[in-house]
Design an enzyme around this catalytic site. Structure first.
Site, PDB file in Angstrom:
ATOM      1  CB  ALA A 116      26.426  45.303  36.155  1.00  0.00           C
ATOM      2  CG  LEU A 117      32.309  44.748  38.436  1.00  0.00           C
ATOM      3  CD1 LEU A 117      33.827  44.898  38.494  1.00  0.00           C
ATOM      4  CD2 LEU A 117      31.867  43.319  38.774  1.00  0.00           C
ATOM      5  N   GLY A 144      29.438  45.665  46.411  1.00  0.00           N
ATOM      6  CA  GLY A 144      29.335  44.267  46.832  1.00  0.00           C
ATOM      7  C   GLY A 144      30.533  43.424  46.104  1.00  0.00           C
ATOM      8  CG  HIS A 145      30.482  42.728  41.842  1.00  0.00           C
ATOM      9  ND1 HIS A 145      29.511  43.570  41.622  1.00  0.00           N
ATOM     10  CD2 HIS A 145      29.895  41.556  41.576  1.00  0.00           C
ATOM     11  CE1 HIS A 145      28.535  42.985  40.961  1.00  0.00           C
ATOM     12  NE2 HIS A 145      28.791  41.641  41.107  1.00  0.00           N
ATOM     13  CB  SER A 188      24.378  43.580  38.443  1.00  0.00           C
ATOM     14  OG  SER A 188      25.625  43.190  39.035  1.00  0.00           O
TER      15      SER A 188
END
Ligand code: PAF
Length: 295
Positions: free
Chosen positions: A32-33, A36-37, A201
């Site tokens: 659930a990128l 931030g990721h 997420s």
């Protein structure tokens, strides 16, 4: 981007890469990128030659079955984001690739069992007795368990984690130190939405109204940081608690001001060289956390 499901295949590939003295950077995620990721992937790209990202919704770190079942899974969109960010390798193992049946059964029976690292025990001490550790029994054992498994498979030179999970970072640093793993841990800054809400997420599950309301979390943290010149720690804590509790849709779990290293709560500025304010709350059905380093 090369996708691996098998730990063994990934290991063979990476052994070859390491023979060429490439620096491997690793970004573990639960999918659930969001931006931030991607900021972690970008940091890893700058600091390494090959970037490995994992997507695995780790069952052993959930102490609430509902939370595990409702955790957003957006694999297709995740792949597109990772391709665009030029991630080199994606590892998406099945549960059975990482865990034995016994390990999953043990988790069900003994949620707080501490002897999880295949023969080696890590003693997290008081680090896991506060905040997330206190409110989510067994959570950090599950996190450390899966991250240690990933570290043994990927054997990265560097690993990248978001500072939103401040306590998780401290737990992973302690684990790496106690297990003598030669991995450099990098903390990457919190990325926020335009209204200040820390990217997560879980934000996917907020209604538009809740998303708006959620801006009060970072607003409170920023105010606390500003007010530290004029208020005591005890005053800051009650200011934040009052502000958050005033919102009827918010169910506050904790607001804590702690030593940023030991994560133990402080009541006076001179009790810590660096301090962090951490918050966890429920907004509707969604549990949110956030933090700010104060000094
Ligand atoms: O921060 C997360 O997304 C998870 O806790 C992690 C580090 C990927 C372990 O499952």
């Amino acid at each position: 981007m090369i996708i691996f499901n098998s730990a063994q295949q990934l290991k063979i590939y990476l052994d070859n890469v390491k023979d060429q003295h490439y620096i491997v950077g690793f970004v573990p995620t639960m999918g659930a990128l969001h931006r931030g990721h991607i900021s972690l992937i970008n940091a890893a790209k700058i600091q390494s030659d090959i970037v490995v990202c994992s997507i695995f919704v780790n069952p052993t770190q959930f102490n609430d079955l509902n939370d595990l079942q409702n955790y957003p899974r957006t694999f297709e969109a995740d792949c597109k984001l990772l391709e665009t960010a030029h991630c080199d390798i994606l590892f998406i193992p099945e549960v059975s690739e990482l865990y034995t049946f016994e390990e999953l059964e043990l988790k069900k029976e003994k949620i707080e069992d501490k002897s999880w690292t295949e023969g080696k025990t890590v003693d997290f001490g008081s680090l896991v007795e506060v905040m997330e550790g206190a409110h989510r029994p067994g959570h950090f054992n599950g996190v450390a368990q899966v991250v240690s498994k990933f570290f043994r498979i990927v054997e990265p030179n560097k690993a990248f984690f978001g500072q939103k999970d401040f306590q998780q970072l401290a737990v992973i640093r302690k684990m790496v130190k106690q297990l003598n793993m030669p991995i450099e841990i990098f903390a990457c800054p919190i990325i926020r939405e335009s209204n200040g809400l820390a990217m997560s997420s879980r934000n996917e599950r907020l209604s538009a109204e809740e998303r708006n309301l959620a801006s009060i979390i970072s607003k409170t943290l920023f105010e606390v940081k500003e007010l530290q010149t004029t208020k005591t720690i005890v005053e800051l804590k009650s200011f934040a608690e009052d502000q958050l509790k005033a919102e009827p849709k918010i169910e506050l779990e904790y607001f804590e001001i702690s030593d940023a290293d030991s994560l133990q709560p402080i009541t006076d500025y001179n009790q810590a060289a660096t301090a962090v304010a951490c918050v966890a709350l429920k907004l509707g059905n969604v549990r949110l956390i956030d933090n700010i380093v104060l000094y």
